[in-house]
Every structure is written in C-alpha cells, then in structure tokens.
Design an enzyme around this catalytic site. Structure first.
Site, PDB file in Angstrom:
ATOM      1  N   ASP A  13       0.814  -1.219   0.000  1.00 18.17           N
ATOM      2  CA  ASP A  13       0.000   0.000   0.000  1.00 18.17           C
ATOM      3  C   ASP A  13       0.849   1.271   0.000  1.00 18.17           C
ATOM      4  O   ASP A  13       0.471   2.283   0.585  1.00 18.17           O
ATOM      5  CB  ASP A  13      -0.966   0.023   1.215  1.00 18.17           C
ATOM      6  CG  ASP A  13      -1.735  -1.271   1.342  1.00 18.17           C
ATOM      7  OD1 ASP A  13      -2.280  -1.713   0.318  1.00 18.17           O
ATOM      8  OD2 ASP A  13      -1.771  -1.849   2.439  1.00 18.17           O
ATOM      9  N   LYS A  16       1.936   2.073  -5.178  1.00 19.94           N
ATOM     10  CA  LYS A  16       2.596   1.533  -6.378  1.00 19.94           C
ATOM     11  C   LYS A  16       1.779   1.775  -7.634  1.00 19.94           C
ATOM     12  O   LYS A  16       2.328   1.996  -8.699  1.00 19.94           O
ATOM     13  CB  LYS A  16       2.804   0.019  -6.228  1.00 19.94           C
ATOM     14  CG  LYS A  16       3.890  -0.362  -5.260  1.00 19.94           C
ATOM     15  CD  LYS A  16       4.120  -1.853  -5.232  1.00 19.94           C
ATOM     16  CE  LYS A  16       3.020  -2.631  -4.554  1.00 19.94           C
ATOM     17  NZ  LYS A  16       2.819  -2.382  -3.133  1.00 19.94           N
ATOM     18  N   ASN A  38      -4.796 -10.790  -3.989  1.00 14.83           N
ATOM     19  CA  ASN A  38      -4.695 -10.122  -2.682  1.00 14.83           C
ATOM     20  C   ASN A  38      -4.210  -8.683  -2.864  1.00 14.83           C
ATOM     21  O   ASN A  38      -4.331  -7.854  -1.977  1.00 14.83           O
ATOM     22  CB  ASN A  38      -3.746 -10.882  -1.742  1.00 14.83           C
ATOM     23  CG  ASN A  38      -2.399 -11.207  -2.375  1.00 14.83           C
ATOM     24  OD1 ASN A  38      -2.223 -11.097  -3.583  1.00 14.83           O
ATOM     25  ND2 ASN A  38      -1.454 -11.627  -1.563  1.00 14.83           N
ATOM     26  N   GLY A  40      -4.128  -4.860  -4.470  1.00 18.37           N
ATOM     27  CA  GLY A  40      -5.162  -3.905  -4.874  1.00 18.37           C
ATOM     28  C   GLY A  40      -4.491  -2.640  -5.364  1.00 18.37           C
ATOM     29  O   GLY A  40      -3.880  -1.934  -4.584  1.00 18.37           O
ATOM     30  N   HIS A  41      -4.554  -2.412  -6.655  1.00 18.30           N
ATOM     31  CA  HIS A  41      -3.929  -1.213  -7.212  1.00 18.30           C
ATOM     32  C   HIS A  41      -5.010  -0.296  -7.766  1.00 18.30           C
ATOM     33  O   HIS A  41      -5.873  -0.737  -8.519  1.00 18.30           O
ATOM     34  CB  HIS A  41      -2.958  -1.580  -8.343  1.00 18.30           C
ATOM     35  CG  HIS A  41      -1.745  -2.301  -7.852  1.00 18.30           C
ATOM     36  ND1 HIS A  41      -0.770  -2.787  -8.686  1.00 18.30           N
ATOM     37  CD2 HIS A  41      -1.345  -2.591  -6.602  1.00 18.30           C
ATOM     38  CE1 HIS A  41       0.169  -3.362  -7.953  1.00 18.30           C
ATOM     39  NE2 HIS A  41      -0.157  -3.263  -6.697  1.00 18.30           N
ATOM     40  N   GLN A 224       2.186  -6.210  -3.035  1.00 20.06           N
ATOM     41  CA  GLN A 224       2.482  -6.204  -1.599  1.00 20.06           C
ATOM     42  C   GLN A 224       3.785  -5.427  -1.346  1.00 20.06           C
ATOM     43  O   GLN A 224       4.115  -4.550  -2.117  1.00 20.06           O
ATOM     44  CB  GLN A 224       2.556  -7.618  -1.006  1.00 20.06           C
ATOM     45  CG  GLN A 224       1.217  -8.344  -0.950  1.00 20.06           C
ATOM     46  CD  GLN A 224       0.874  -9.059  -2.232  1.00 20.06           C
ATOM     47  OE1 GLN A 224       1.702  -9.757  -2.802  1.00 20.06           O
ATOM     48  NE2 GLN A 224      -0.333  -8.907  -2.700  1.00 20.06           N
ATOM     49  N   THR A 239       3.002 -12.440   3.588  1.00 17.14           N
ATOM     50  CA  THR A 239       2.253 -13.141   2.550  1.00 17.14           C
ATOM     51  C   THR A 239       3.088 -14.365   2.160  1.00 17.14           C
ATOM     52  O   THR A 239       4.179 -14.575   2.695  1.00 17.14           O
ATOM     53  CB  THR A 239       1.929 -12.209   1.366  1.00 17.14           C
ATOM     54  OG1 THR A 239       0.983 -12.870   0.516  1.00 17.14           O
ATOM     55  CG2 THR A 239       3.165 -11.816   0.572  1.00 17.14           C
ATOM     56  N   THR A 299      -7.728  -1.511  -0.209  1.00 20.10           N
ATOM     57  CA  THR A 299      -8.452  -1.549  -1.493  1.00 20.10           C
ATOM     58  C   THR A 299      -9.183  -2.879  -1.655  1.00 20.10           C
ATOM     59  O   THR A 299     -10.272  -2.926  -2.226  1.00 20.10           O
ATOM     60  CB  THR A 299      -7.455  -1.435  -2.677  1.00 20.10           C
ATOM     61  OG1 THR A 299      -6.344  -0.668  -2.265  1.00 20.10           O
ATOM     62  CG2 THR A 299      -8.083  -0.827  -3.888  1.00 20.10           C
ATOM     63  N   THR A 301      -9.840  -5.399   0.968  1.00 22.09           N
ATOM     64  CA  THR A 301     -10.713  -5.861   2.054  1.00 22.09           C
ATOM     65  C   THR A 301     -11.445  -4.727   2.752  1.00 22.09           C
ATOM     66  O   THR A 301     -12.319  -4.976   3.574  1.00 22.09           O
ATOM     67  CB  THR A 301      -9.871  -6.608   3.119  1.00 22.09           C
ATOM     68  OG1 THR A 301      -8.871  -5.699   3.601  1.00 22.09           O
ATOM     69  CG2 THR A 301      -9.205  -7.834   2.538  1.00 22.09           C
ATOM     70  N   LYS A 304      -9.243  -1.075   7.908  1.00 16.18           N
ATOM     71  CA  LYS A 304      -8.525   0.136   8.294  1.00 16.18           C
ATOM     72  C   LYS A 304      -7.044  -0.233   8.429  1.00 16.18           C
ATOM     73  O   LYS A 304      -6.712  -1.258   9.030  1.00 16.18           O
ATOM     74  CB  LYS A 304      -9.083   0.568   9.656  1.00 16.18           C
ATOM     75  CG  LYS A 304      -8.746   1.965  10.045  1.00 16.18           C
ATOM     76  CD  LYS A 304      -9.659   2.404  11.202  1.00 16.18           C
ATOM     77  CE  LYS A 304      -9.283   3.798  11.609  1.00 16.18           C
ATOM     78  NZ  LYS A 304      -8.858   3.965  12.944  1.00 16.18           N
ATOM     79  N   ARG A 305      -6.174   0.575   7.844  1.00 14.69           N
ATOM     80  CA  ARG A 305      -4.743   0.289   7.972  1.00 14.69           C
ATOM     81  C   ARG A 305      -4.188   0.879   9.264  1.00 14.69           C
ATOM     82  O   ARG A 305      -4.597   1.955   9.676  1.00 14.69           O
ATOM     83  CB  ARG A 305      -3.984   0.873   6.786  1.00 14.69           C
ATOM     84  CG  ARG A 305      -4.400   0.241   5.473  1.00 14.69           C
ATOM     85  CD  ARG A 305      -3.661   0.857   4.303  1.00 14.69           C
ATOM     86  NE  ARG A 305      -4.191   0.339   3.046  1.00 14.69           N
ATOM     87  CZ  ARG A 305      -4.352   1.049   1.943  1.00 14.69           C
ATOM     88  NH1 ARG A 305      -4.007   2.321   1.915  1.00 14.69           N
ATOM     89  NH2 ARG A 305      -4.837   0.502   0.855  1.00 14.69           N
ATOM     90  N   SER A 413       6.193  11.620  -5.442  1.00 14.31           N
ATOM     91  CA  SER A 413       4.803  11.709  -5.876  1.00 14.31           C
ATOM     92  C   SER A 413       4.047  12.586  -4.884  1.00 14.31           C
ATOM     93  O   SER A 413       4.107  12.359  -3.677  1.00 14.31           O
ATOM     94  CB  SER A 413       4.221  10.294  -5.915  1.00 14.31           C
ATOM     95  OG  SER A 413       2.830  10.348  -5.863  1.00 14.31           O
TER      96      SER A 413
HETATM   97  P1  IMP Z   1      -2.379 -12.965   2.232  1.00 17.71           P
HETATM   98  O1  IMP Z   1      -1.470 -12.408   1.202  1.00 17.71           O
HETATM   99  O2  IMP Z   1      -3.841 -12.812   1.887  1.00 17.71           O
HETATM  100  O3  IMP Z   1      -2.032 -14.363   2.627  1.00 17.71           O
HETATM  101  O4  IMP Z   1      -2.215 -12.075   3.571  1.00 17.71           O
HETATM  102  C1  IMP Z   1      -1.016 -12.114   4.334  1.00 17.71           C
HETATM  103  C2  IMP Z   1      -0.659 -10.740   4.863  1.00 17.71           C
HETATM  104  O5  IMP Z   1      -0.301  -9.884   3.775  1.00 17.71           O
HETATM  105  C3  IMP Z   1      -1.797 -10.029   5.605  1.00 17.71           C
HETATM  106  O6  IMP Z   1      -1.234  -9.256   6.653  1.00 17.71           O
HETATM  107  C4  IMP Z   1      -2.364  -9.094   4.543  1.00 17.71           C
HETATM  108  O7  IMP Z   1      -3.004  -7.975   5.120  1.00 17.71           O
HETATM  109  C5  IMP Z   1      -1.107  -8.713   3.810  1.00 17.71           C
HETATM  110  N1  IMP Z   1      -1.356  -8.313   2.410  1.00 17.71           N
HETATM  111  C6  IMP Z   1      -1.629  -9.112   1.364  1.00 17.71           C
HETATM  112  N2  IMP Z   1      -1.779  -8.397   0.245  1.00 17.71           N
HETATM  113  C7  IMP Z   1      -1.580  -7.116   0.567  1.00 17.71           C
HETATM  114  C8  IMP Z   1      -1.553  -5.892  -0.186  1.00 17.71           C
HETATM  115  O8  IMP Z   1      -1.745  -5.847  -1.411  1.00 17.71           O
HETATM  116  N3  IMP Z   1      -1.288  -4.767   0.531  1.00 17.71           N
HETATM  117  C9  IMP Z   1      -1.043  -4.790   1.864  1.00 17.71           C
HETATM  118  N4  IMP Z   1      -1.044  -5.902   2.603  1.00 17.71           N
HETATM  119  C10 IMP Z   1      -1.306  -7.052   1.964  1.00 17.71           C
END
Ligand code: IMP
Length: 430
Positions: A13, A16, A38, A40-41, A224, A239, A299, A301, A304-305, A413
């Site tokens: 996040d 990118k 997983n 989200g762009h 990620q 991840t 983006t 799920t 809240k970050r 940016s």
């Molecule tokens: P998974 O990739 O769904 O297995 O999640 C594993 C960890 O990576 C969790 O803490 C997710 O919140 C985090 N994660 C996965 N994809 C993203 C992303 O695109 N941005 C930020 N965190 C991510």
C-alpha cells in the site's frame, strides 16, 4: 533498453499503482511476477478510477503487452470478473494484450475456503490474511500437488491433478470439520472455465526473452511489500510469496541480468494491514490523523490500515535486500500541517541499540523505536511538480530520509494524479 522492477519497500500500500501506471506508459511489456488477487492497485487516469487486483497495470493502456508470470497464483474466476469489470469500463482485454504463463498455479475454491477456515478457527495463528486463498495455493505449489494453467487443456491430466490435490485437502478438511470436496463439481467448474482461460496461456519465459532481445522495455510490477516477503518479512505475519525484487526473475523466466533498475516504492510514513509487529505504530491522534489524511483503508478488504511514523531502519533493510537503485517517495502531502515529525533511526532492545530489525519474533515484537524529531511544514505540498514548489522543511525531510535509508529519491509523488510527480532520475534511462 532498461528494464525496471517496481517493489513496495514497506508493508504494501505504498502507492505503487500510480507509479507503475506512470512507468507503464513508457514500457512495452508489463509483467506481474508474484502474489495474486490479494493485491489492490488503484489507477486514476483522466479522472477515471480503475481498480486492479490481478491484472498488470499496463492493461488499461493500448498497445502494451500485459503478462501474468508463473510466480503469481491465479484465481481464474477472479480474473474473469476483473476482465468483465474492465471491459465495462471500455478496456479491451484479449489474448493480443494479455498473456498468462502456462506454468502458473491456480487458486481453486478449496484454497479460499481453507484460508478463511484457518483464520476463523485459530485465533492463536491468525495472520490477518486477505482470505483470497493465497497461502494455501502457494503451499500446494511447493507441495507439488497443484493444478497449473496448462493442466486445463487435457481432461486426463486435469483429473489426475485434482485427485492428487484432494487426497491432501480432504484430510485437512476433515480435521477442520469442513465437508470433503465435491470432486465432480470442482472438475465441472474447471472444465467450464478452461476455454475462457486457455486462450491467454503462453510460454511467457520465451516471449519475454524474445522481447528482451528485441530491445523492448519490460516493467516488472511487484505486489504487496518487501516486509511481507516470505523469507525476509516479519514472519509469520507475511504473505506467502517472495515480494522482493529477486522474484522478478524466477517469477517470469528471465535471468537476473535482465533487470537494470530496481525502484522501491516508499510511503513518507508507515502503514500495515493485518497482524504482526510494527515498531513505529501510533495509537494516538497522530496515527488517527495519518489514517484520515492518507485515506488508509484497504483496497481489497476495506480494512482500516494501522499507521505510524516513517521507519528508516526497515526501509534501509528492504532497500538492501531488494537491491533498490532508487526510491519513489509517495504521499508526502499527508504529512502537511504536522508541527513535528518523527523518523525512526534505530531500535532499542534490552539496553542495546540496533540498526536493523532482528529476525526472532519475540525481539521484533519488543524493539522500541529511537526517534529523531524534525520540524514539519504548514504549507501544502499536494500537487508539487518541482523542488521549488516544496517548502524547505519538506525538502529537508526528504533529504534526511535518503540519508538514513542510504538510497536516493528517483521520484517524488505529491498526489494521486499522475502528473503530480517530481522526476529526479528516470528509471528507464539507459
Ligand atoms: P495474504 O497475502 O492474503 O495471505 O495475507 C497475508 C498478509 O499480507 C496479511 O497481513 C495481509 O493484510 C497482507 N497483504 C496481502 N496483500 C496485501 C496488499 O496488497 N497490501 C497490503 N497488505 C497485503
């Protein structure tokens, strides 16, 4: 011609999407090499918002080759949904502009179910995943029991792959109290999606090597962030793929020599989604303010970050492990109006000072950030397009970041709009 890898240098996040879009305009080929839906762009082009999860960002631009490499785990149903959404927005997605590696492992419904069942049932081992089946799909890949894109082309192969997979999954599911998999229904689902997916299948390694020889510019789009890397991240709160730059090579089938520039995307503060250590996390008004000003909601799920001060220790570490040539610093404008800004320059652990994040989980949880405090600025940096547009205190902050992470700023940016960017070094320059 130069080829560029873009990776997130924090916990994902970092912004990118905009940078990749900015670079993809000048690239010929844009390749995803790890992760799955997983990611989200968000891209904003001429005011129109495009949300991408699985497709490379280049897909929204005409005349580019978009590639999904073998390092990705691919949910074919999620892909078709995404293609449908983009088509409705007027983006054409055909085998002429999208290629999927034949050796890409698939994410099947069993993977998502297992991911969510584990997260729901085991509070002790909760990772805070996106629930998309990413981890279980990678487990099956290295367990040599996965279904890959090429397997969809032959009924007998597909059946034997599914049988091998189900021996493992049914045993697991019985243990978790889930019903066994309906083999016939799964095969029917796969046979239904196969003719939609197979036209995109290609020997990506070969095409990319030919593209490289022909002097095409290749952009490798990481998802990620490096702190979520399966080897070098904050394990087990990571991840399941290698998110660092080295993966661009094995995740597509191009040798490491193909990479000329590694661009690390770095947010001017820190955020993280899901569980796990976060030394500079703020539970106070400052954290709240960063989250609100930075619109820090996931983006994919909508979660809240978590927010905190900039951690130079972590970024120095990820710049080293990914061999970052230069960074793109994003969301500086979120810091506008803070009277004082803290930057973490080291950690304190049991009376000692550390200049890196230790590997042991208990130590990662216990390190205390050592802060350097800098003056903030009251002026707006949003939309700045040259250094002259920035207040002196903001320039000082950026320079201090460069010094501490031992890596120069290549791009700055200053808003989600693509043109609000200050270019210092062109990653594509030969
Ligand atoms: P998974 O990739 O769904 O297995 O999640 C594993 C960890 O990576 C969790 O803490 C997710 O919140 C985090 N994660 C996965 N994809 C993203 C992303 O695109 N941005 C930020 N965190 C991510």
């Amino acid at each position: 011609m130069a080829n560029v890898v873009v990776v997130g240098a924090q916990w994902g996040d970092e912004g990118k999407g905009k940078i990749v879009d900015w670079l993809s305009e000048r690239a010929d080929v844009i390749a995803r090499f790890q992760g799955g839906h997983n990611a989200g762009h968000t891209l904003v082009i001429d005011g129109e918002v495009f949300k991408l999860s699985l497709l490379p960002s280049g897909i929204v631009r005409k005349g580019k080759r978009s590639v999904i490499g073998n390092g990705v785990v691919l949910d074919p149903w999620a892909l078709m949904d995404e293609i449908e959404r983009l088509t409705a927005q007027g983006v054409e997605v055909t085998p002429a502009n999208l290629m999927i590696a034949e050796n890409t492992p698939l994410i099947l419904p069993v993977h998502g179910e297992l991911d969510r069942a584990r997260e729901d049932q085991n509070a002790v081992a909760k990772i805070g995943t996106t629930g998309r089946g990413i981890g279980p799909a990678y487990e099956d890949k290295v367990g040599r029991r996965t279904v890959r894109v090429a397997d969809l082309a032959d009924k007998a192969t597909l059946e034997s792959r599914v049988d091998r997979l189900l021996v493992h999954h049914d045993a697991l599911r019985r243990g978790l109290g889930l019903p066994e998999v309906d083999r016939a229904a799964l095969l029917a689902k796969l046979e239904e999606i196969a003719p939609k997916l197979l036209p995109f299948a290609a020997p990506v390694w070969k095409v990319l090597n030919e593209d490289r020889r022909a002097g095409k510019r290749i952009l490798f789009e990481g998802a990620q962030g490096a702190l979520l890397d399966i080897d070098f991240g904050t394990y087990p709160f990571v991840t399941s793929s290698n998110t660092m730059a080295g993966m661009a090579s094995t995740g597509t089938g191009l040798g490491p020599g193909a990479v000329d520039f590694v661009l690390g995307i770095v947010k001017a503060y820190t955020t993280r989604v899901g569980e796990g250590p976060f030394p500079t996390e703020l539970d106070d008004d400052n954290g709240q303010r960063l989250g609100e000003r930075g619109h820090e909601f996931g983006t994919v799920t909508g979660r809240k970050r978590r927010c905190g001060w900039f951690d130079a220790v972590l970024v120095r570490q990820t710049c080293a492990t990914s061999g970052v040539s230069g960074i793109a610093l994003t969301k500086l404008d979120v810091l506008d109006g803070f009277e004082k800004l803290n930057i973490c320059t080291g950690y304190e652990l049991d009376g000692e000072t550390l200049d890196y994040l230790p590997t042991a989980a208990d130590q990662q949880a216990r390190v205390k950030p050592i802060y350097e405090t800098m003056d903030g600025w009251s002026e707006s940096t949003a939309g700045a397009r040259s250094w002259a547009d920035l207040p002196a205190a903001a320039i000082k902050y950026v320079r201090r970041v460069e010094e501490l992470i031992q890596c120069p700023v290549a791009l700055l940016s200053t808003s989600p709009e693509r043109d609000d960017t200050i270019l210092v070094t062109d990653p594509f320059a030969d």
